[in-house]
Design a protein around this motif. Structure first.
Motif, mmCIF file in Angstrom:
data_model
loop_
_atom_site.group_PDB
_atom_site.id
_atom_site.type_symbol
_atom_site.label_atom_id
_atom_site.label_comp_id
_atom_site.label_asym_id
_atom_site.label_seq_id
_atom_site.Cartn_x
_atom_site.Cartn_y
_atom_site.Cartn_z
ATOM 1 N N LEU A 131 0.863 -1.174 0.000
ATOM 2 C CA LEU A 131 0.000 0.000 0.000
ATOM 3 C C LEU A 131 0.900 1.224 0.000
ATOM 4 N N GLY A 132 0.530 2.228 -0.739
ATOM 5 C CA GLY A 132 1.307 3.464 -0.760
ATOM 6 C C GLY A 132 2.334 3.472 -1.869
ATOM 7 N N GLN A 133 3.035 4.600 -1.958
ATOM 8 C CA GLN A 133 4.052 4.783 -2.982
ATOM 9 C C GLN A 133 5.301 5.374 -2.360
ATOM 10 N N VAL A 134 6.426 5.106 -2.983
ATOM 11 C CA VAL A 134 7.708 5.635 -2.513
ATOM 12 C C VAL A 134 7.615 7.156 -2.407
ATOM 13 N N GLY A 135 8.031 7.669 -1.264
ATOM 14 C CA GLY A 135 8.068 9.108 -1.034
ATOM 15 C C GLY A 135 6.783 9.722 -0.506
ATOM 16 N N GLN A 136 5.716 8.966 -0.431
ATOM 17 C CA GLN A 136 4.442 9.499 0.047
ATOM 18 C C GLN A 136 4.096 8.956 1.421
ATOM 19 N N ARG A 137 3.541 9.828 2.262
ATOM 20 C CA ARG A 137 3.034 9.405 3.569
ATOM 21 C C ARG A 137 1.762 8.605 3.336
ATOM 22 N N THR A 138 1.661 7.420 3.945
ATOM 23 C CA THR A 138 0.496 6.558 3.827
ATOM 24 C C THR A 138 -0.062 6.312 5.223
ATOM 25 N N ILE A 139 -1.378 6.356 5.330
ATOM 26 C CA ILE A 139 -2.077 6.029 6.580
ATOM 27 C C ILE A 139 -2.966 4.829 6.279
ATOM 28 N N SER A 140 -2.869 3.799 7.120
ATOM 29 C CA SER A 140 -3.620 2.570 6.905
ATOM 30 C C SER A 140 -4.458 2.224 8.129
ATOM 31 N N PRO A 141 -5.769 1.947 7.944
ATOM 32 C CA PRO A 141 -6.552 1.409 9.050
ATOM 33 C C PRO A 141 -5.928 0.084 9.491
ATOM 34 N N THR A 142 -5.879 -0.132 10.806
ATOM 35 C CA THR A 142 -5.142 -1.277 11.337
ATOM 36 C C THR A 142 -5.916 -2.000 12.432
ATOM 37 N N PHE A 143 -5.851 -3.315 12.381
ATOM 38 C CA PHE A 143 -6.361 -4.200 13.427
ATOM 39 C C PHE A 143 -5.153 -4.559 14.286
ATOM 40 N N VAL A 144 -5.240 -4.309 15.581
ATOM 41 C CA VAL A 144 -4.130 -4.610 16.491
ATOM 42 C C VAL A 144 -4.521 -5.829 17.316
ATOM 43 N N PHE A 145 -3.766 -6.901 17.133
ATOM 44 C CA PHE A 145 -4.038 -8.210 17.727
ATOM 45 C C PHE A 145 -3.004 -8.482 18.816
ATOM 46 N N THR A 146 -3.454 -8.862 20.009
ATOM 47 C CA THR A 146 -2.554 -9.162 21.118
ATOM 48 C C THR A 146 -2.916 -10.511 21.709
ATOM 49 N N THR A 147 -1.901 -11.336 21.952
ATOM 50 C CA THR A 147 -2.096 -12.601 22.645
ATOM 51 C C THR A 147 -0.891 -12.851 23.543
ATOM 52 N N TYR A 148 -0.948 -13.908 24.320
ATOM 53 C CA TYR A 148 0.082 -14.205 25.313
ATOM 54 C C TYR A 148 0.485 -15.667 25.202
ATOM 55 N N PHE A 149 1.711 -15.963 25.646
ATOM 56 C CA PHE A 149 2.156 -17.350 25.722
ATOM 57 C C PHE A 149 3.104 -17.496 26.901
ATOM 58 N N ASP A 150 3.227 -18.712 27.397
ATOM 59 C CA ASP A 150 4.052 -19.003 28.565
ATOM 60 C C ASP A 150 5.468 -18.485 28.335
ATOM 61 N N ALA A 151 6.005 -17.773 29.317
ATOM 62 C CA ALA A 151 7.353 -17.209 29.204
ATOM 63 C C ALA A 151 8.415 -18.290 29.051
ATOM 64 N N ALA A 152 8.114 -19.507 29.481
ATOM 65 C CA ALA A 152 9.081 -20.609 29.394
ATOM 66 C C ALA A 152 9.018 -21.354 28.056
#
Length: 149
Positions: free
Chosen positions: A81-102
């Motif tokens: 998405l977007g072109q070289v040299g141009q500022r692009t703004i994109s709608p975004t889905f932010v996904f968060t999950t967790y897993f055991d630290a070990a």
């Protein structure tokens, strides 16, 4: 209630979505989770990895939010998405999950590679924390005989 804590690592993935899906999700339309191909692929990847989102009696746990990503592509980029040299703004889905630290590094690497393979961006934004503590269970407090509730 007694809260038990568990040592986990947090993974957050920023995923571009179309404006229509963004609007539907913002309105609470949960069908958009199934109908937006990128989100569906991300949730399938979560389901395919039993180590992610494991909270005992609850599996495939994730959190999500909506936002925007902004970037400017430079020479040498091959943007989706977007072109070289141009500022692009994109709608975004932010996904968060967790897993055991070990969890073994090899397992973490496999999941991260899978995300990179299915992600539409040339350079996906994936955040991975060091160990943090999250609540894992809430147990009823032990009642002492004769104690007031």
């Amino acid at each position: 209630m007694k809260i038990e804590m568990k040592s986990v690592r947090k993974m957050r993935v920023h995923w571009p979505i179309v404006a229509e899906s963004f609007s539907r999700l913002a309105k609470g339309d949960v069908e958009a989770f199934r109908e937006e191909a990128g989100i569906a692929a991300l949730l399938q990847a979560l389901s395919d990895s039993p180590d992610l989102g494991d909270f005992g009696n609850y599996r495939h746990v994730f959190e999500s939010g909506l936002g925007f990503e902004g970037f400017t592509c430079t020479e040498g980029a091959n943007p989706t998405l977007g072109q070289v040299g141009q500022r692009t703004i994109s709608p975004t889905f932010v996904f968060t999950t967790y897993f055991d630290a070990a969890l073994e590094d090899a397992a973490v690497e496999r999941f991260l590679q899978h995300i990179v393979d299915i992600h539409p961006w040339e350079v996906p934004v994936i955040e991975l924390t060091g160990p943090i503590s999250v609540s894992s269970t809430a147990l009823p407090a032990i009642q002492v005989s004769g104690a007031a509730s």
